[in-house]
Scaffold this motif. Structure first.
Motif, PDB file in Angstrom:
ATOM      1  N   PRO A 298       0.903  -1.152  -0.063  1.00 49.27           N
ATOM      2  CA  PRO A 298      -0.018  -0.009   0.020  1.00 49.27           C
ATOM      3  C   PRO A 298       0.818   1.076  -0.002  1.00 49.27           C
ATOM      4  O   PRO A 298       0.252   2.410  -0.327  1.00 49.27           O
ATOM      5  CB  PRO A 298      -0.879  -0.036   1.415  1.00 49.27           C
ATOM      6  CG  PRO A 298      -0.723  -1.556   1.572  1.00 49.27           C
ATOM      7  CD  PRO A 298       0.380  -1.983   1.252  1.00 49.27           C
ATOM      8  N   VAL A 299       2.088   1.412   0.582  1.00 51.04           N
ATOM      9  CA  VAL A 299       2.935   2.620   0.636  1.00 51.04           C
ATOM     10  C   VAL A 299       4.015   2.672  -0.350  1.00 51.04           C
ATOM     11  O   VAL A 299       4.385   3.638  -0.588  1.00 51.04           O
ATOM     12  CB  VAL A 299       3.455   2.725   2.006  1.00 51.04           C
ATOM     13  CG1 VAL A 299       2.492   2.716   3.054  1.00 51.04           C
ATOM     14  CG2 VAL A 299       4.399   1.265   2.373  1.00 51.04           C
ATOM     15  N   ALA A 300       4.333   1.408  -0.943  1.00 51.99           N
ATOM     16  CA  ALA A 300       5.384   1.438  -1.735  1.00 51.99           C
ATOM     17  C   ALA A 300       5.045   1.789  -3.264  1.00 51.99           C
ATOM     18  O   ALA A 300       5.910   2.042  -4.165  1.00 51.99           O
ATOM     19  CB  ALA A 300       6.221   0.406  -1.591  1.00 51.99           C
ATOM     20  N   GLY A 301       3.928   1.633  -3.520  1.00 50.29           N
ATOM     21  CA  GLY A 301       3.233   1.982  -4.842  1.00 50.29           C
ATOM     22  C   GLY A 301       3.557   0.797  -5.760  1.00 50.29           C
ATOM     23  O   GLY A 301       4.019  -0.339  -5.356  1.00 50.29           O
ATOM     24  N   PRO A 302       3.056   1.050  -7.125  1.00 47.00           N
ATOM     25  CA  PRO A 302       2.969  -0.098  -8.014  1.00 47.00           C
ATOM     26  C   PRO A 302       4.389  -0.693  -8.477  1.00 47.00           C
ATOM     27  O   PRO A 302       4.561  -1.608  -8.989  1.00 47.00           O
ATOM     28  CB  PRO A 302       2.293   0.563  -9.611  1.00 47.00           C
ATOM     29  CG  PRO A 302       2.480   2.121  -9.175  1.00 47.00           C
ATOM     30  CD  PRO A 302       2.421   2.158  -7.548  1.00 47.00           C
ATOM     31  N   GLU A 303       5.569   0.367  -8.337  1.00 45.11           N
ATOM     32  CA  GLU A 303       6.748  -0.129  -8.755  1.00 45.11           C
ATOM     33  C   GLU A 303       7.427  -1.296  -8.051  1.00 45.11           C
ATOM     34  O   GLU A 303       7.923  -2.103  -8.600  1.00 45.11           O
ATOM     35  CB  GLU A 303       7.826   1.113  -8.800  1.00 45.11           C
ATOM     36  CG  GLU A 303       9.213   0.740  -9.164  1.00 45.11           C
ATOM     37  CD  GLU A 303      10.219   1.953  -9.304  1.00 45.11           C
ATOM     38  OE1 GLU A 303      11.053   1.916 -10.137  1.00 45.11           O
ATOM     39  OE2 GLU A 303       9.960   2.990  -8.774  1.00 45.11           O
ATOM     40  N   PHE A 304       6.863  -1.190  -6.536  1.00 41.18           N
ATOM     41  CA  PHE A 304       7.233  -2.456  -5.827  1.00 41.18           C
ATOM     42  C   PHE A 304       6.519  -3.667  -6.258  1.00 41.18           C
ATOM     43  O   PHE A 304       7.379  -4.844  -6.438  1.00 41.18           O
ATOM     44  CB  PHE A 304       6.800  -2.051  -4.281  1.00 41.18           C
ATOM     45  CG  PHE A 304       6.947  -3.318  -3.546  1.00 41.18           C
ATOM     46  CD1 PHE A 304       8.370  -3.737  -3.061  1.00 41.18           C
ATOM     47  CD2 PHE A 304       5.907  -4.097  -3.093  1.00 41.18           C
ATOM     48  CE1 PHE A 304       8.544  -4.899  -2.005  1.00 41.18           C
ATOM     49  CE2 PHE A 304       6.134  -5.151  -2.298  1.00 41.18           C
ATOM     50  CZ  PHE A 304       7.381  -5.515  -1.806  1.00 41.18           C
ATOM     51  N   THR A 305       5.302  -3.768  -6.541  1.00 39.66           N
ATOM     52  CA  THR A 305       4.816  -5.007  -7.098  1.00 39.66           C
ATOM     53  C   THR A 305       5.173  -5.534  -8.554  1.00 39.66           C
ATOM     54  O   THR A 305       5.327  -6.416  -9.082  1.00 39.66           O
ATOM     55  CB  THR A 305       3.269  -4.604  -7.080  1.00 39.66           C
ATOM     56  OG1 THR A 305       2.912  -3.584  -7.662  1.00 39.66           O
ATOM     57  CG2 THR A 305       2.715  -4.829  -5.539  1.00 39.66           C
ATOM     58  N   HIS A 306       5.399  -4.316  -9.416  1.00 38.51           N
ATOM     59  CA  HIS A 306       5.787  -4.664 -10.529  1.00 38.51           C
ATOM     60  C   HIS A 306       7.206  -5.312 -10.354  1.00 38.51           C
ATOM     61  O   HIS A 306       7.379  -6.186 -11.307  1.00 38.51           O
ATOM     62  CB  HIS A 306       6.001  -3.475 -11.456  1.00 38.51           C
ATOM     63  CG  HIS A 306       6.812  -3.613 -12.650  1.00 38.51           C
ATOM     64  ND1 HIS A 306       6.050  -4.093 -13.950  1.00 38.51           N
ATOM     65  CD2 HIS A 306       8.026  -3.216 -13.145  1.00 38.51           C
ATOM     66  CE1 HIS A 306       7.103  -4.101 -14.863  1.00 38.51           C
ATOM     67  NE2 HIS A 306       8.043  -3.504 -14.549  1.00 38.51           N
ATOM     68  N   ARG A 307       8.017  -4.852  -9.866  1.00 36.68           N
ATOM     69  CA  ARG A 307       9.467  -5.399  -9.533  1.00 36.68           C
ATOM     70  C   ARG A 307       9.175  -6.787  -8.958  1.00 36.68           C
ATOM     71  O   ARG A 307      10.141  -7.745  -9.445  1.00 36.68           O
ATOM     72  CB  ARG A 307      10.562  -4.642  -8.857  1.00 36.68           C
ATOM     73  CG  ARG A 307      10.866  -3.241  -9.560  1.00 36.68           C
ATOM     74  CD  ARG A 307      11.858  -2.525  -8.820  1.00 36.68           C
ATOM     75  NE  ARG A 307      11.997  -1.434  -9.381  1.00 36.68           N
ATOM     76  CZ  ARG A 307      13.162  -1.206 -10.228  1.00 36.68           C
ATOM     77  NH1 ARG A 307      14.189  -1.951 -10.309  1.00 36.68           N
ATOM     78  NH2 ARG A 307      13.545   0.049 -10.927  1.00 36.68           N
ATOM     79  N   LEU A 308       8.559  -6.992  -8.199  1.00 33.51           N
ATOM     80  CA  LEU A 308       8.369  -8.108  -7.495  1.00 33.51           C
ATOM     81  C   LEU A 308       8.053  -9.208  -8.457  1.00 33.51           C
ATOM     82  O   LEU A 308       8.345 -10.578  -8.185  1.00 33.51           O
ATOM     83  CB  LEU A 308       7.176  -8.137  -6.263  1.00 33.51           C
ATOM     84  CG  LEU A 308       7.351  -9.309  -5.173  1.00 33.51           C
ATOM     85  CD1 LEU A 308       8.575  -9.237  -4.420  1.00 33.51           C
ATOM     86  CD2 LEU A 308       5.981  -9.100  -4.363  1.00 33.51           C
ATOM     87  N   LYS A 309       7.088  -9.051  -9.612  1.00 31.02           N
ATOM     88  CA  LYS A 309       6.636 -10.202 -10.417  1.00 31.02           C
ATOM     89  C   LYS A 309       7.851 -10.210 -11.534  1.00 31.02           C
ATOM     90  O   LYS A 309       7.320 -11.165 -12.354  1.00 31.02           O
ATOM     91  CB  LYS A 309       5.495  -9.647 -10.987  1.00 31.02           C
ATOM     92  CG  LYS A 309       4.357  -9.640  -9.829  1.00 31.02           C
ATOM     93  CD  LYS A 309       2.859  -9.552 -10.537  1.00 31.02           C
ATOM     94  CE  LYS A 309       1.677  -9.587  -9.413  1.00 31.02           C
ATOM     95  NZ  LYS A 309       0.596  -9.191  -9.854  1.00 31.02           N
TER      96      LYS A 309
END
Length: 278
Positions: free
Chosen positions: A202-213
């Motif tokens: 919720p706080v790190a934004g879409p860049e975090f989830t994008h990199r995670l995948k």
């Protein structure tokens, strides 16, 4: 709903240019990279089965299928290891209920004594979630003024993705972000990985989830830091795995004389001692 295994296979498939495998360029393709048909043929599996794996509907492929996919994708040894690890945790996710639980922050006294022997050098004890569990005074020196150690429970991932100062401090921010995200997949437990990702998303934004995948296997070159005092530091990293604790002892060594001199100047300006974070 996808799985880490499916995300990685799809990301690698999308990253391969068809021409590099002797396939004709397809001008009207809906997505980049190899078609599922091409990868399935080379791996000796059906398109339907590959689709189920990528979409997370089949979460327990056999070791033979995992190896065949690795060979078909022409993965590097590091990528092969990562693929096998993702297959393992994807299978475990099927058989257990994952409840988010923070990892233990305890550092065994012998490990702390070992860290103390490294004073006044630059070293930390961390886990693969990015938690900085203990550090030397030298580490505090090279991170002073950056905000990294300002919280009660410092975490490199939280700092990288939520503190704007991180993009200045880490000269190669993108590479460091890929390193930290990659290490998340070998977190102490699946429960602790779920805990951190639920907290950060919720706080790190879409860049975090994008990199995670994306599952980018990092290069881990020289660590370049821009210290707020104006020093440009270049550090080599030596890592000692502590498997019993699922932790790491990381020692940072100057990569050149200029870095040695800069750290000496910082040390003369400030005196510190070992601080353990629990």
């Amino acid at each position: 709903m996808g799985t880490p295994l499916g995300d990685f296979i799809r990301a690698k498939r999308d990253s391969i240019q068809p021409e590099s495998r002797g396939l004709p360029d397809r001008d009207r393709r809906r997505s980049p990279g190899l078609r599922r048909q091409d990868l399935a043929t080379w791996a000796g599996v059906s398109v339907e089965y590959l689709t189920r794996i990528e979409q997370g509907r089949d979460r327990n492929p056999s070791p033979a299928v995992v190896k065949a996919l690795a060979d078909a994708l022409r993965l590097s040894p590091s990528e092969c290891n990562h693929l096998r690890y993702l297959a393992k945790i994807t299978s475990e996710e099927c058989s257990v209920h994952i409840r988010p639980v923070p990892p233990s922050r305890r550092v065994r006294p012998p490990v702390l004594r070992t860290l103390h022997l490294l004073e006044p050098g630059v070293a930390i004890v961390a886990n693969r979630l990015g938690d900085v569990l203990a550090h030397t005074s030298g580490y505090r020196l090279v991170t002073s003024g950056t905000g990294l150690l300002d919280t009660a429970h410092p975490n490199l991932n939280r700092y990288l993705f939520t503190d704007p100062r991180a993009r200045t401090f880490f000269a190669d921010w993108d590479d460091i972000a890929d390193e930290q995200i990659f290490d998340l997949w070998q977190a102490p437990t699946l429960e602790s990985l779920e805990w951190l990702t639920a907290e950060l998303t919720p706080v790190a934004g879409p860049e975090f989830t994008h990199r995670l995948k994306r599952h980018v296997v990092p290069r881990r070159g020289v660590l370049r830091l821009n210290h707020p005092a104006g020093h440009q530091l270049r550090l080599l990293r030596e890592t000692l795995e502590l498997p019993a604790e699922v932790q790491q002892l990381v020692v940072f060594l100057p990569a050149d004389d200029q870095t040695t001199e800069a750290i000496d100047r910082l040390r003369r300006q400030s005196h510190g001692r070992l601080r353990s974070i629990s």
